[in-house]
Design a protein around this motif. Structure first.
Motif, PDB file in Angstrom:
ATOM      1  N   UNK A   1       0.795  -1.229   0.000  1.00  0.00           N
ATOM      2  CA  UNK A   1       0.000   0.000   0.000  1.00  0.00           C
ATOM      3  C   UNK A   1       0.827   1.277   0.000  1.00  0.00           C
ATOM      4  N   UNK A   2       1.948   1.276   0.742  1.00  0.00           N
ATOM      5  CA  UNK A   2       2.733   2.516   0.810  1.00  0.00           C
ATOM      6  C   UNK A   2       4.160   2.349   0.283  1.00  0.00           C
ATOM      7  N   UNK A   3       4.504   1.124  -0.125  1.00  0.00           N
ATOM      8  CA  UNK A   3       5.772   0.896  -0.813  1.00  0.00           C
ATOM      9  C   UNK A   3       6.993   1.366  -0.060  1.00  0.00           C
ATOM     10  N   UNK A   4       7.802   2.202  -0.719  1.00  0.00           N
ATOM     11  CA  UNK A   4       9.069   2.649  -0.144  1.00  0.00           C
ATOM     12  C   UNK A   4       8.891   3.425   1.164  1.00  0.00           C
ATOM     13  N   UNK A   5       7.705   3.987   1.392  1.00  0.00           N
ATOM     14  CA  UNK A   5       7.473   4.750   2.624  1.00  0.00           C
ATOM     15  C   UNK A   5       7.517   3.857   3.876  1.00  0.00           C
ATOM     16  N   UNK A   6       7.378   2.551   3.670  1.00  0.00           N
ATOM     17  CA  UNK A   6       7.482   1.624   4.802  1.00  0.00           C
ATOM     18  C   UNK A   6       8.813   1.805   5.528  1.00  0.00           C
ATOM     19  N   UNK A   7       9.859   2.033   4.741  1.00  0.00           N
ATOM     20  CA  UNK A   7      11.197   2.133   5.333  1.00  0.00           C
ATOM     21  C   UNK A   7      11.350   3.417   6.155  1.00  0.00           C
ATOM     22  N   UNK A   8      10.572   4.441   5.832  1.00  0.00           N
ATOM     23  CA  UNK A   8      10.606   5.665   6.643  1.00  0.00           C
ATOM     24  C   UNK A   8      10.136   5.365   8.065  1.00  0.00           C
ATOM     25  N   UNK A   9       9.105   4.510   8.163  1.00  0.00           N
ATOM     26  CA  UNK A   9       8.584   4.141   9.479  1.00  0.00           C
ATOM     27  C   UNK A   9       9.680   3.516  10.324  1.00  0.00           C
ATOM     28  N   UNK A  10      10.423   2.574   9.733  1.00  0.00           N
ATOM     29  CA  UNK A  10      11.496   1.918  10.474  1.00  0.00           C
ATOM     30  C   UNK A  10      12.628   2.895  10.804  1.00  0.00           C
ATOM     31  N   UNK A  11      12.903   3.824   9.907  1.00  0.00           N
ATOM     32  CA  UNK A  11      13.938   4.826  10.176  1.00  0.00           C
ATOM     33  C   UNK A  11      13.557   5.685  11.373  1.00  0.00           C
ATOM     34  N   UNK A  12      12.310   6.113  11.417  1.00  0.00           N
ATOM     35  CA  UNK A  12      11.836   6.960  12.520  1.00  0.00           C
ATOM     36  C   UNK A  12      11.823   6.180  13.835  1.00  0.00           C
ATOM     37  N   UNK A  13      11.348   4.928  13.792  1.00  0.00           N
ATOM     38  CA  UNK A  13      11.295   4.129  15.015  1.00  0.00           C
ATOM     39  C   UNK A  13      12.695   3.915  15.593  1.00  0.00           C
ATOM     40  N   UNK A  14      13.645   3.564  14.745  1.00  0.00           N
ATOM     41  CA  UNK A  14      15.006   3.363  15.235  1.00  0.00           C
ATOM     42  C   UNK A  14      15.586   4.656  15.802  1.00  0.00           C
ATOM     43  N   UNK A  15      15.276   5.790  15.166  1.00  0.00           N
ATOM     44  CA  UNK A  15      15.754   7.078  15.675  1.00  0.00           C
ATOM     45  C   UNK A  15      15.150   7.376  17.048  1.00  0.00           C
ATOM     46  N   UNK A  16      13.906   6.945  17.270  1.00  0.00           N
ATOM     47  CA  UNK A  16      13.256   7.173  18.570  1.00  0.00           C
ATOM     48  C   UNK A  16      13.909   6.375  19.689  1.00  0.00           C
ATOM     49  N   UNK A  17      14.447   5.185  19.358  1.00  0.00           N
ATOM     50  CA  UNK A  17      15.034   4.346  20.404  1.00  0.00           C
ATOM     51  C   UNK A  17      16.288   4.992  21.004  1.00  0.00           C
ATOM     52  N   UNK A  18      17.012   5.767  20.216  1.00  0.00           N
ATOM     53  CA  UNK A  18      18.304   6.298  20.669  1.00  0.00           C
ATOM     54  C   UNK A  18      18.179   7.169  21.921  1.00  0.00           C
ATOM     55  N   UNK A  19      17.335   8.211  21.938  1.00  0.00           N
ATOM     56  CA  UNK A  19      17.236   9.011  23.171  1.00  0.00           C
ATOM     57  C   UNK A  19      16.649   8.240  24.342  1.00  0.00           C
ATOM     58  N   UNK A  20      15.735   7.306  24.070  1.00  0.00           N
ATOM     59  CA  UNK A  20      15.148   6.511  25.157  1.00  0.00           C
ATOM     60  C   UNK A  20      16.220   5.665  25.838  1.00  0.00           C
ATOM     61  N   UNK A  21      17.051   5.011  25.018  1.00  0.00           N
ATOM     62  CA  UNK A  21      18.121   4.185  25.573  1.00  0.00           C
ATOM     63  C   UNK A  21      19.149   5.051  26.303  1.00  0.00           C
ATOM     64  N   UNK A  22      19.481   6.195  25.726  1.00  0.00           N
ATOM     65  CA  UNK A  22      20.475   7.079  26.344  1.00  0.00           C
ATOM     66  C   UNK A  22      20.018   7.563  27.721  1.00  0.00           C
ATOM     67  N   UNK A  23      18.740   7.883  27.845  1.00  0.00           N
ATOM     68  CA  UNK A  23      18.227   8.475  29.080  1.00  0.00           C
ATOM     69  C   UNK A  23      17.877   7.450  30.154  1.00  0.00           C
ATOM     70  N   UNK A  24      17.425   6.263  29.751  1.00  0.00           N
ATOM     71  CA  UNK A  24      16.812   5.359  30.728  1.00  0.00           C
ATOM     72  C   UNK A  24      17.473   3.999  30.872  1.00  0.00           C
ATOM     73  N   UNK A  25      18.381   3.618  29.979  1.00  0.00           N
ATOM     74  CA  UNK A  25      18.962   2.278  30.043  1.00  0.00           C
ATOM     75  C   UNK A  25      20.351   2.348  30.677  1.00  0.00           C
ATOM     76  N   UNK A  26      20.569   1.726  31.845  1.00  0.00           N
ATOM     77  CA  UNK A  26      21.868   1.786  32.510  1.00  0.00           C
ATOM     78  C   UNK A  26      22.881   0.831  31.872  1.00  0.00           C
ATOM     79  N   UNK A  27      24.148   1.075  32.145  1.00  0.00           N
ATOM     80  CA  UNK A  27      25.206   0.164  31.724  1.00  0.00           C
ATOM     81  C   UNK A  27      25.321  -0.961  32.747  1.00  0.00           C
ATOM     82  N   UNK A  28      25.484  -2.203  32.273  1.00  0.00           N
ATOM     83  CA  UNK A  28      25.590  -3.359  33.173  1.00  0.00           C
ATOM     84  C   UNK A  28      26.904  -4.098  33.001  1.00  0.00           C
ATOM     85  N   UNK A  29      27.783  -3.588  32.167  1.00  0.00           N
ATOM     86  CA  UNK A  29      29.070  -4.246  31.913  1.00  0.00           C
ATOM     87  C   UNK A  29      29.872  -4.369  33.206  1.00  0.00           C
ATOM     88  N   UNK A  30      30.424  -5.579  33.455  1.00  0.00           N
ATOM     89  CA  UNK A  30      31.353  -5.769  34.551  1.00  0.00           C
ATOM     90  C   UNK A  30      30.744  -5.790  35.937  1.00  0.00           C
TER      91      UNK A  30
END
Length: 473
Positions: A425-454
């Motif tokens: 139905x929307x063809x190439x625009x599908x990939x825009x959705x995934x681009x936006x979703x992945x971009x949204x994860x970055x600030x969420x992970x930066x602000x709320x996900x702690x480091x557990x290494x070591x």
């Protein structure tokens, strides 16, 4: 037979690696069979809807199995949960290999999925609760390499059988081959103990100390082992004093931040699926054939090379996850994934509109598939299975891991179901959705996900909110 030291840890790691190899094999198994002549003949040329149901219903079974683990897994223990999953999957493999009707195959796929839900929810916890803190991420990366090897193996086994023969054994044999991984898992379960951390919470302290001694005596002093055991027992008693362990505790903001930990565990599983990895893998064959004009045979080969690269790239995080840490890998690779999806949008636009550069863009789009899968396995896939086990409190670990794994499977099912109509139905625009979703994860992970290494698994619980915040930035 009593295993100790490196031999015991090797047996534990072999068990969990076989579990992950099975995850990969089952994920890749049916996709390469349903379009074969033999499969279509056996099931009277099922429509695309029925074919899609046969493939996707497995994920619904996985969801149900994961929910069952979240309900009963903590009481059963890690070993029994894995063992139940293995036995259910053996039944499912036999049912798939002997199927002669569509309904028979659908039921068989659900049964196998339920078994996989038990295994998939438990083996990451089992490994994390045995692994030393300094190399815990490495061992999970090993498991993920075996998962990708399972996908690689399933694809090439399917290819070998379906390209050469047309009798029904061409799909029955790959189905029954699941038992090659399941039977050794049963044998290993007979010789490995329950995890020391589960025993600390559900059995006399001496049993937990006995397992820790068997595991660490060859390289730690008795004082160090006693100190580790005391830390684990202290953590278990502290959680008991808070009442941690019930369903309501998953959503309660107590002193050990149970709600936040649970939401983080579920979020990272949902994020990986909503990022679009399965949408791209699922349609790689179509992209190679329609965009580049490859023959069906060559397109199948190129898809095979893509899965081979997926397996090879999974070795890269072996050297990074315990040196760089979880957060840097997640943040950098998800940013790359978002950028690739932006580029992919433009490339597919040119391909679909048959511009003068469509052929070159088709080649570029194929390259983007390889780059996206590489970034995913280095950053997202390397972290997503170790992180929930590390972040969840002990008494909520099995329940929370089961729910977070259920999130993975239900969002996986959703992406598989919505991608075809989205592309139509929307063809190439599908990939825009995934681009936006992945971009949204970055600030969420930066602000709320702690480091557990070591960190020891107990460190993250005892330090509570202060510890979480101090490792987040």
């Amino acid at each position: 037979m009593v295993l100790e030291g490196r031999l015991l840890f090797t047996a534990v790691t072999s068990l969990t690696c076989l579990g992950f190899l099975l995850i990969g094999y089952d994920n890749g198994l049916m996709g390469g069979l349903v379009n074969s002549t033999a499969f279509k003949t056996s099931f009277n040329s099922p429509s695309p809807t029925i074919t899609g149901l046969i493939v996707a219903i497995y994920e619904v079974g996985c969801f149900a199995g994961s929910v069952a683990v979240s309900l009963f897994g903590e009481q059963l223990g890690r070993k029994k949960s894995i063992g139940i999953g293995v036995l259910i999957m053996i039944v499912g493999a036999l049912l798939q290999a002997t199927a002669y009707s569509r309904s028979h195959m659908i039921v068989a796929r659900i049964v196998s999925g339920v078994g996989m839900g038990f295994i998939n929810s438990t083996v990451p916890v089992f490994q994390a609760e045995f692994s030393p803190k300094a190399s815990r991420g490495l061992y999970v990366c090993m498991q993920l390499s075996t998962l990708n090897f399972g996908i690689f193996l399933a694809y090439w086994i399917d290819y070998a059988f379906t390209q050469s023969h047309i009798a029904s054994f061409t799909w029955r044999v790959p189905c029954i081959l699941q038992c090659i991984f399941l039977l050794p898992m049963l044998l290993l379960l007979l010789i490995v103990p329950e995890t020391p951390r589960w025993l600390a919470s559900h059995a006399p302290p001496s049993q937990s100390l006995s397992v820790l001694t068997r595991l660490h005596e060859y390289h730690r002093t008795s004082e160090e082992i006693s100190a580790l055991h005391a830390s684990i027992v202290q953590n278990a008693e502290y959680e008991k004093s808070l009442g941690a362990g019930s369903w309501k505790d998953l959503l309660r903001n107590d002193d050990i931040q149970s709600q936040r930990r649970f939401l983080i565990a579920c979020a990272i599983q949902a994020f990986q699926q909503l990022g679009g990895i399965n949408a791209l893998i699922y349609y790689s064959n179509t992209l190679f054939s329609t965009s580049l004009g490859f023959s069906d045979h060559l397109s199948a080969l190129m898809s095979g090379f893509l899965q081979t690269w997926f397996f090879i790239a999974s070795f890269i995080p072996w050297f990074l996850i315990d040196r760089i840490g979880r957060r840097p890998l997640l943040l950098s690779c998800i940013s790359v994934m978002s950028a690739i999806m932006v580029v992919q949008t433009g490339l597919i636009y040119n391909v679909q509109n048959k511009t003068s550069i469509a052929n070159g863009c088709g080649i570029g789009a194929a390259v983007m598939l390889f780059l996206f899968e590489g970034a995913f396995t280095i950053g997202f896939q390397a972290t997503v299975w170790v992180y929930p086990s590390e972040i969840l409190p002990l008494r909520l670990r099995q329940r929370g891991s089961g729910v977070s794994t259920a999130c993975n499977w239900i969002f996986n099912y959703m992406i598989v179901q919505i991608t075809p109509p989205a592309l139509n139905n929307i063809g190439y625009k599908t990939y825009i959705i995934f681009a936006v979703l992945n971009a949204c994860w970055v600030p969420i992970i930066y602000l709320f996900f702690p480091e557990t290494k070591g960190l020891e698994l107990e460190d993250e619980v005892i330090r509570g909110l202060t510890g979480l915040q101090s490792t987040s930035h």
